[in-house]
Scaffold this motif. Structure first.
Motif, PDB file in Angstrom:
ATOM      1  N   ARG A   1       0.893  -1.157   0.000  1.00  0.00           N
ATOM      2  CA  ARG A   1       0.000   0.000   0.000  1.00  0.00           C
ATOM      3  C   ARG A   1       0.933   1.208   0.000  1.00  0.00           C
ATOM      4  NH1 ARG A   1      -5.225  -1.023   2.033  1.00  0.00           N
ATOM      5  NH2 ARG A   1      -5.561   0.982   1.034  1.00  0.00           N
TER       6      ARG A   1
ATOM      7  N   TYR B   1       3.608  -1.411   3.790  1.00  0.00           N
ATOM      8  CA  TYR B   1       3.405  -0.056   3.289  1.00  0.00           C
ATOM      9  C   TYR B   1       4.699   0.533   2.768  1.00  0.00           C
ATOM     10  CZ  TYR B   1      -1.279  -0.033   5.149  1.00  0.00           C
ATOM     11  OH  TYR B   1      -2.592  -0.322   5.369  1.00  0.00           O
TER      12      TYR B   1
ATOM     13  N   ASP C   1      -2.196   5.329  -2.303  1.00  0.00           N
ATOM     14  CA  ASP C   1      -3.512   5.008  -1.750  1.00  0.00           C
ATOM     15  C   ASP C   1      -4.021   6.168  -0.903  1.00  0.00           C
ATOM     16  OD1 ASP C   1      -3.854   2.127  -2.563  1.00  0.00           O
ATOM     17  OD2 ASP C   1      -1.910   2.019  -1.554  1.00  0.00           O
ATOM     18  N   ARG C   2      -3.078   6.942  -0.373  1.00  0.00           N
ATOM     19  CA  ARG C   2      -3.444   8.130   0.401  1.00  0.00           C
ATOM     20  C   ARG C   2      -2.277   9.096   0.427  1.00  0.00           C
ATOM     21  NH1 ARG C   2      -4.932   6.337   6.122  1.00  0.00           N
ATOM     22  NH2 ARG C   2      -5.758   8.420   6.107  1.00  0.00           N
TER      23      ARG C   2
END
Length: 160
Positions: free
Chosen positions: A73, A103, A122-123
């Motif tokens: 991610r 991550y 993803d963010r």
């Protein structure tokens, strides 16, 4: 239950000052075995005659995207991202650990991250609305991840 998790920090720029490397190493070493913090430096693309900022940014972006481990991610550190308080980061870190995912956190160079990196994320997370010097971002990130972990582990490091 605590899961094994890795956070890879992919940061543009090499040859950081000793104080930066020591700070990052200090906090990374304090992290528990089940939450590994790994750092990978991406060389700064040349800027100057014949190479504009956008070209350099695109080149750095390609290198970052290639360095993201499969299945990770992605969180882009971006001044326009969402700000989190330390307790919010601790709750987020606990969620990440429970997710079973690994991550990658992306730190751009002096000109930030390429559009492709931001699109892959993803963010987006903003460490501060202040403009921080690039080397300091590494230490702030390492310290905040450590602090967030201490909150989740009820360790006395963090004081409300």
């Amino acid at each position: 239950p605590t899961w094994l998790m890795r956070i890879s920090v992919l940061a543009v720029g090499t040859r950081m000052p000793d104080w930066v490397n020591e700070g990052v190493e200090q906090y990374s070493r304090r992290m528990p075995r089940e939450l590994r913090l790994e750092w990978r430096e991406i060389p700064l693309a040349r800027r100057g005659r014949g190479t504009g900022v956008q070209q350099a940014l695109a080149r750095e972006g390609e290198q970052i995207l290639r360095a993201i481990p499969d299945g990770d991610r992605v969180i882009a550190l971006d001044v326009e991202g969402r700000a989190l308080s330390t307790p919010e980061l601790a709750a987020q870190l606990a969620d990440w650990q429970m997710s079973g995912d690994n991550y990658s956190m992306l730190i751009g160079g002096p000109d930030g991250l390429s559009r492709a990196c931001l699109a892959r994320a993803d963010r987006r997370w903003s460490l501060s609305s202040l403009t921080l010097p690039h080397p300091l971002v590494r230490i702030v990130l390492a310290e905040q991840l450590y602090r967030a972990w201490t909150i989740t582990a009820n360790h006395p490091y963090h004081r409300e």
